[in-house]
Design an enzyme around this catalytic site. Structure first.
Site, PDB file in Angstrom:
ATOM      1  N   TYR A 141      -7.957  30.287  12.928  1.00  0.00           N
ATOM      2  CA  TYR A 141      -8.099  31.607  12.292  1.00  0.00           C
ATOM      3  C   TYR A 141      -8.534  31.483  10.830  1.00  0.00           C
ATOM      4  O   TYR A 141      -8.977  32.458  10.225  1.00  0.00           O
ATOM      5  CB  TYR A 141      -6.790  32.402  12.362  1.00  0.00           C
ATOM      6  CG  TYR A 141      -6.364  32.793  13.764  1.00  0.00           C
ATOM      7  CD1 TYR A 141      -7.188  32.560  14.861  1.00  0.00           C
ATOM      8  CD2 TYR A 141      -5.138  33.394  13.996  1.00  0.00           C
ATOM      9  CE1 TYR A 141      -6.800  32.904  16.140  1.00  0.00           C
ATOM     10  CE2 TYR A 141      -4.738  33.747  15.277  1.00  0.00           C
ATOM     11  CZ  TYR A 141      -5.578  33.493  16.346  1.00  0.00           C
ATOM     12  OH  TYR A 141      -5.184  33.839  17.615  1.00  0.00           O
ATOM     13  N   LYS A 191      -2.930  21.252  23.030  1.00  0.00           N
ATOM     14  CA  LYS A 191      -3.982  21.064  24.040  1.00  0.00           C
ATOM     15  C   LYS A 191      -4.610  19.706  23.745  1.00  0.00           C
ATOM     16  O   LYS A 191      -5.821  19.571  23.516  1.00  0.00           O
ATOM     17  CB  LYS A 191      -4.992  22.220  23.925  1.00  0.00           C
ATOM     18  CG  LYS A 191      -6.052  22.261  24.996  1.00  0.00           C
ATOM     19  CD  LYS A 191      -5.529  22.676  26.356  1.00  0.00           C
ATOM     20  CE  LYS A 191      -6.637  22.599  27.393  1.00  0.00           C
ATOM     21  NZ  LYS A 191      -6.157  22.698  28.773  1.00  0.00           N
ATOM     22  N   ASP A 224      -1.820  25.551  28.493  1.00  0.00           N
ATOM     23  CA  ASP A 224      -2.102  26.251  29.753  1.00  0.00           C
ATOM     24  C   ASP A 224      -0.887  26.177  30.699  1.00  0.00           C
ATOM     25  O   ASP A 224      -0.546  27.172  31.355  1.00  0.00           O
ATOM     26  CB  ASP A 224      -3.379  25.716  30.426  1.00  0.00           C
ATOM     27  CG  ASP A 224      -3.520  24.200  30.345  1.00  0.00           C
ATOM     28  OD1 ASP A 224      -2.842  23.589  29.494  1.00  0.00           O
ATOM     29  OD2 ASP A 224      -4.290  23.625  31.122  1.00  0.00           O
ATOM     30  N   ASP A 248       0.116  32.698  18.614  1.00  0.00           N
ATOM     31  CA  ASP A 248      -0.260  34.113  18.662  1.00  0.00           C
ATOM     32  C   ASP A 248      -0.210  34.614  20.109  1.00  0.00           C
ATOM     33  O   ASP A 248       0.403  35.638  20.435  1.00  0.00           O
ATOM     34  CB  ASP A 248      -1.688  34.237  18.086  1.00  0.00           C
ATOM     35  CG  ASP A 248      -2.119  35.672  17.897  1.00  0.00           C
ATOM     36  OD1 ASP A 248      -1.274  36.581  18.024  1.00  0.00           O
ATOM     37  OD2 ASP A 248      -3.313  35.899  17.617  1.00  0.00           O
ATOM     38  N   ASP A 252       3.124  36.711  22.161  1.00  0.00           N
ATOM     39  CA  ASP A 252       2.893  38.033  22.752  1.00  0.00           C
ATOM     40  C   ASP A 252       3.228  38.022  24.243  1.00  0.00           C
ATOM     41  O   ASP A 252       3.792  38.979  24.773  1.00  0.00           O
ATOM     42  CB  ASP A 252       1.451  38.490  22.525  1.00  0.00           C
ATOM     43  CG  ASP A 252       1.331  39.362  21.277  1.00  0.00           C
ATOM     44  OD1 ASP A 252       2.261  39.310  20.435  1.00  0.00           O
ATOM     45  OD2 ASP A 252       0.337  40.095  21.143  1.00  0.00           O
TER      46      ASP A 252
END
Ligand code: NAD
Length: 360
Positions: A141, A191, A224, A248, A252
């Site tokens: 980001y 990851k 994942d 993020d 959520d």
């Protein structure tokens, strides 16, 4: 202790819920013998309307001089014009940056009385109690980005995930310390099978876990897989630490587990200085001014503020226990009430919390 709290009510239901959390904090101050001071400052849409800036300098100065900041929410349809010069959310991003808040903490607690409101089955969700640490100021980001026109038509866009060792170390240690005070389990999500930045996370975290936190049960999970585990076996996680983008998305996803937005607090903290505490929900313009908003997420954010910015663990637990009692006693605002159940408003719900504190 002495503490100076800045209240940033913001927009929509913000003023209704922050004023209720202030009542609870005042009660705690009085009962436990602390000198709490409060001052109210502008942020978001109301700050744009009042002085043309979603984060006036005066607010920044007050926050920097405070012990901690309690925020309601910002934004609403009035300020949604995509062509507007500035937006309420800009105030929120800037205050996080001004205060150097690199860690976002999100507890995900499934209250047994509310589990039936979860989109998942009771037997999966019941007992879930996770504390997420999301890195907040680095990663993709904030990395270099570009978008260029290609000679043959079309465009090429790039966003870059960048992390340095110190950014991983500081949030990992915060998460590990928290795990020590909880159930002693720490999960790092990355990851690393694909991303170089994730491989840095994996190396740095493994080293600190081995050298400094060998008492913890430490494991790593690919993002994942984590997306699946969160909805198949959420109870198996205690503290989870991860990068900005993965955090993020996962927080959520996890916020759906307990079944109500109105119950979930969050905290953003840095190495030192004031932290920022807020509910995870927005300004709920659809119910603003009606006196029906659920104040519990903000009250629980106030409990986090006492724990993390004031080291007042006993006081934080008192608030959390009172909230549990209120739910166990069957009191519900509209957002957490089953069909046909009696609903109470924002102030009445806070009255119940204060009564539970009083009777403890
Ligand atoms: P929202 O979280 O404000 O509302 C979503 C739904 O949940 C609405 O139906 C609302 O009534 C309900 N709800 C939320 N909090 C509640 C509470 N405490 N009690 C009872 N019901 C509650 O999300 P949204 O509608 O997508 O966004 C509204 C505005 O809030 C937008 O302008 C958005 O940009 C802003 N927003 C701000 C923040 C923040 O300040 N941190 C976060 C998210 C959204």
């Amino acid at each position: 202790m002495e503490a100076r709290f800045v209240l940033l009510s913001g927009d929509g239901i913000g003023p209704e819920i922050v004023s209720q959390a202030e009542r609870v904090l005042r009660w705690i101050g009085k009962r436990f013998g602390h000198a709490f001071e409060f001052s109210e400052h502008l942020i978001g849409g109301i700050a744009i309307d009042t002085c043309g800036d979603p984060l006036p300098q005066e607010t920044v100065d007050a926050c920097k001089a405070s012990t901690a900041v309690l925020l309601g929410a910002v934004g609403g349809p009035k300020w949604d014009d995509p062509n507007a010069k500035t937006r309420p959310e800009a105030g929120l991003l800037r205050i996080r940056k001004e205060l150097g808040l690199f860690a976002n903490l999100r507890p995900i607690t499934a209250y047994p009385e509310l589990v039936d409101a979860s989109p998942l089955k009771r037997e999966i969700v019941e007992g879930t109690d996770i504390l997420f640490f999301r890195e907040l100021t680095g990663g993709i980001y904030f990395g270099p980005y570009s978008c260029e026109d290609l000679p043959g038509g079309g465009q090429r866009a790039t966003s870059t995930e960048v992390y340095e060792t110190y950014e991983v170390e500081r949030i990992f240690r915060l998460a590990a310390e928290a795990a020590r005070k909880r159930r002693g389990k720490l999960t790092m999500v990355d990851k690393a099978n694909v991303l170089e930045a994730s491989r840095l996370w994996r190396r740095v975290c493994a080293k600190i876990a081995k050298e400094e936190y060998s008492d913890l049960e430490y494991d790593v999970v690919l993002v994942d897989s984590m997306a699946m585990h969160l909805i198949s076996r959420p109870r198996s996680f205690d503290v989870v630490v991860t990068s900005n983008m993965f955090g993020d998305i996962l927080t959520d996803e996890a916020s759906m587990l307990p079944g109500s937005l109105g119950m979930l607090p969050s905290a953003s903290i840095g190495s030192s200085g004031p932290g920022l505490y807020e509910p995870i929900h927005g300004s709920a313009p659809d119910i603003a001014g009606k006196g029906v908003a659920n104040p519990l997420a903000t009250i629980l954010a106030a409990a986090m503020m006492l724990r993390h910015s004031c080291s007042l663990e006993k006081e934080a637990v008192a608030i959390e226990t009172a909230v549990k009692k209120v739910l166990a006693d069957g009191h519900r605002t509209a957002d957490i009430a089953a069909a046909g159940a009696t609903k109470i408003g924002t102030i009445a719900m806070t009255d119940k919390v204060l009564a539970a504190l009083e009777s403890a």
